[in-house]
Each structure stands twice: as C-alpha cells, then as structure tokens.
Enzyme design. Structure first.
Site, PDB file in Angstrom:
ATOM      1  N   SER A 115       0.840  -1.200   0.000  1.00  0.00           N
ATOM      2  CA  SER A 115       0.000   0.000   0.000  1.00  0.00           C
ATOM      3  C   SER A 115       0.870   1.243   0.000  1.00  0.00           C
ATOM      4  CB  SER A 115      -0.917   0.019   1.226  1.00  0.00           C
ATOM      5  OG  SER A 115      -0.149  -0.041   2.415  1.00  0.00           O
ATOM      6  N   LYS A 122      11.658  -5.687   2.855  1.00  0.00           N
ATOM      7  CA  LYS A 122      11.319  -5.298   1.477  1.00  0.00           C
ATOM      8  C   LYS A 122      11.802  -3.888   1.174  1.00  0.00           C
ATOM      9  CE  LYS A 122       7.818  -2.517   2.743  1.00  0.00           C
ATOM     10  NZ  LYS A 122       7.460  -1.137   2.334  1.00  0.00           N
ATOM     11  N   ASP A 164       4.137  -6.782  -0.991  1.00  0.00           N
ATOM     12  CA  ASP A 164       4.721  -5.498  -0.597  1.00  0.00           C
ATOM     13  C   ASP A 164       6.046  -5.252  -1.305  1.00  0.00           C
ATOM     14  OD1 ASP A 164       4.716  -3.114   0.723  1.00  0.00           O
ATOM     15  OD2 ASP A 164       5.057  -3.927   2.720  1.00  0.00           O
ATOM     16  N   GLU A 173      12.920   4.270   5.595  1.00  0.00           N
ATOM     17  CA  GLU A 173      13.317   3.330   6.648  1.00  0.00           C
ATOM     18  C   GLU A 173      14.350   2.313   6.176  1.00  0.00           C
ATOM     19  OE1 GLU A 173      12.754   3.262   9.775  1.00  0.00           O
ATOM     20  OE2 GLU A 173      10.893   4.324  10.210  1.00  0.00           O
TER      21      GLU A 173
END
Length: 312
Positions: free
Chosen positions: A125, A177, A230, A267
């Site tokens: 998302s 990921k 993802d 991140e």
C-alpha cells in the site's frame, strides 16, 4: 467507534482517512495538520463520514483503539513518552528494525503493551493511493485473532484486510522489502533491464524468507501480501521512498544528498545496516543486504550492482 491515530506524516494521515470512513478518528501529531487534513476531511464529509480531528495526547488516549504510525527509530521513545495503557488495543503500522538495539518492532512494543493486545499492519500500500480511495489488500498480524478481526472490520470499503498470525514473519517482511526496494531503484536507475530486475527481486524474496525463517517466520507469509506483494510494489514504483533512494544512488549522488532531496524518512536505509549486523551475529546469508550496506557507505554504484547480481 473512536480510533486514535498517532503520527501526522503521510502514512499516519492516510490511515486516519481510511479508518475515518466508518469510525470517528482523532489524530495526534506535533505538527499542525490543519491544511493537510482539509482535503481529506472534505472527502470524508462528502461520504457522510465524520471529519478527522487533530487533538492533544490526553484526548487521544481516550479512544477505544489505537493506530501507531511512528518512525521505527523513534518508536521506543514515543512509547515511553505516550504512556499508553498497558491493556490498550494497538495496531502498529510502522515498518523497520530499530538500529540502536537491533530490535524488531514487536520486541519494542511488548515492553509497553500486553502482547495479546498488539497487532501489526503489513502488505502492499502507498499513502498516496489510500487517500484517493484506491483499492488494496492488507494483512493485520496478531496472536489475538479476535483483535485482528476487530481492526480489520474497521477498515474502509476500498481496503480488504486479512487477519493472520505470524507476527515475526509479517514485520520482517515489511522491514526487509524496503532494503530490496533500494536495490531495485538502483537497478532501474542504471537501466540494467527487466531480466536483471526480475533476478534481483526473486533472489531478494528468497533472502527475505531465509532471514525471516531463522526467527520463526513462515514461508507462506513471505509468499503472500506481507512479503511478495509489498516487495513487488515497493521495488517498482516511484511512489516508494526507498525505491527513490535507489534511483538517486544510481545517479552517483552521495547518500546524504539523496536523503536531503527526498525530504522524508526512508526506513530501508537504517534497516539495511540493522539487518546486516543481525545477520553477522547469527550467521545468516544476506548477500543483497550486505552489498547494499557497502553501497550506502560509499562503494561505487556500478561495482556494487555488478557484485550484487553475481552474488545474489
């Protein structure tokens, strides 16, 4: 149902908007969100929903459910200062690994919230798509399936939320990921082609699963929305901050310049170093993360990608 969302960044605002379709939502942030919330509230009101209200911490703590969208590197400090009730029902939407203590998000959270009251959001998302009401499917990981379903039932009509266990698999997939997404951005930035990109992402998924399996993560988690879903989204889209970091590095820009131009938290940069250190400690083979760590420290981007493609 009243829900408090902690975190006024793009992700926090998007989640406030999403939960706002069916619920009364409060958002808590240090920054003034009056202008960013205006368009979102107009959209909610047009649907017959209540507008999102920015409130102080004391008011926010009176909600029935809590959604936390705070950067992982500041999450422990945030929990210490927020003083949430120990029995609060919490959905953590932060993805990453704490660099200072090499801690997973669940390890941070369990020091402040009862483990049976914790849920973790995962899956493909983007905030920019959620605020447009575009459809997506997400996963809420929790050992408490009743609580996971409670949060899932509060999501809007355009989000299909699944309740699953395997907390550790879900959070490792969500963190790892971002690392592979940086490498994906580098691959595209260097125009290495679709075949190289497919090889990179396939091996990246294997690497994610290998790392996660060491800590008890399930294979099906990495092959589902939380992992492959993802990963394929984040490593292929300009909407991904981590992917854009890779694009910048491919232009031979120093990391500091790339992050300054990004102007947002990616991140994956800090998560890369945390993963490499954890992998060294436990003897886990992580060739992509290890090579990316060297690139982030200044290794030539061409040399790094050549080595990465050969090793992965």
């Amino acid at each position: 149902m009243e829900i408090s969302v902690f975190g006024g960044g793009a992700w926090g605002r998007a989640l406030a908007f999403a939960f706002g379709e069916k619920n009364e939502v409060k958002i808590i942030s240090r920054r003034d969100l009056n202008e960013p919330l205006k368009k979102l509230n107009d959209a909610l009101i047009s649907k017959g929903s209540a507008p999102i209200e920015q409130v102080d911490l004391e008011t926010g703590l009176k909600a029935s459910l809590y959604v936390v969208a705070i950067s992982v590197q500041h999450l422990r400090e945030w929990f210490q200062n927020a003083s949430l009730p120990k029995n609060a029902k919490v959905l953590i939407a932060s993805k990453g690994i704490e660099v200072l203590n090499k801690a997973f998000v669940s390890e941070i959270a369990k020091d402040f919230i009862e483990p049976n009251h914790l849920c973790f959001l995962a899956g493909p998302s983007f905030a920019a798509e959620i605020i447009q009401g575009l459809p997506c499917a997400l996963v809420i990981h929790s050992n408490n399936q009743a609580l996971a379903l409670e949060f899932a039932n509060k999501t809007p009509s355009f989000i299909r939320a699944y309740a699953q266990q395997d907390i550790i698999g879900g959070e490792i997939a969500g963190a790892y990921k971002n690392v592979i997404a940086i490498a994906g951005g580098v691959c595209d930035g260097l125009k290495l082609g679709n075949s190289a990109k497919a090889s990179l992402l396939s091996r990246g998924l294997v690497e994610m699963q290998r790392f996660g399996a060491f800590f008890g993560g399930k294979t099906e988690t990495f092959l589902g929305l939380s992992g492959a879903g993802d990963l394929f989204l984040t490593a292929n889209s300009i909407l991904s901050r981590n992917y854009r970091v890779g694009l910048g590095l491919a232009q031979n820009k120093p990391l500091e310049v790339v992050l300054e131009e990004l102007g947002e938290v990616a991140e994956g940069v800090k998560t890369t170093n945390a993963i490499v250190e954890i992998a060294k400690k436990y003897g886990i083979y992580t060739p992509i993360a290890s090579e990316l760590a060297l690139l982030l420290k200044g290794k030539s981007v061409l040399e790094s990608m050549n080595d990465l493609i050969r090793r992965a």
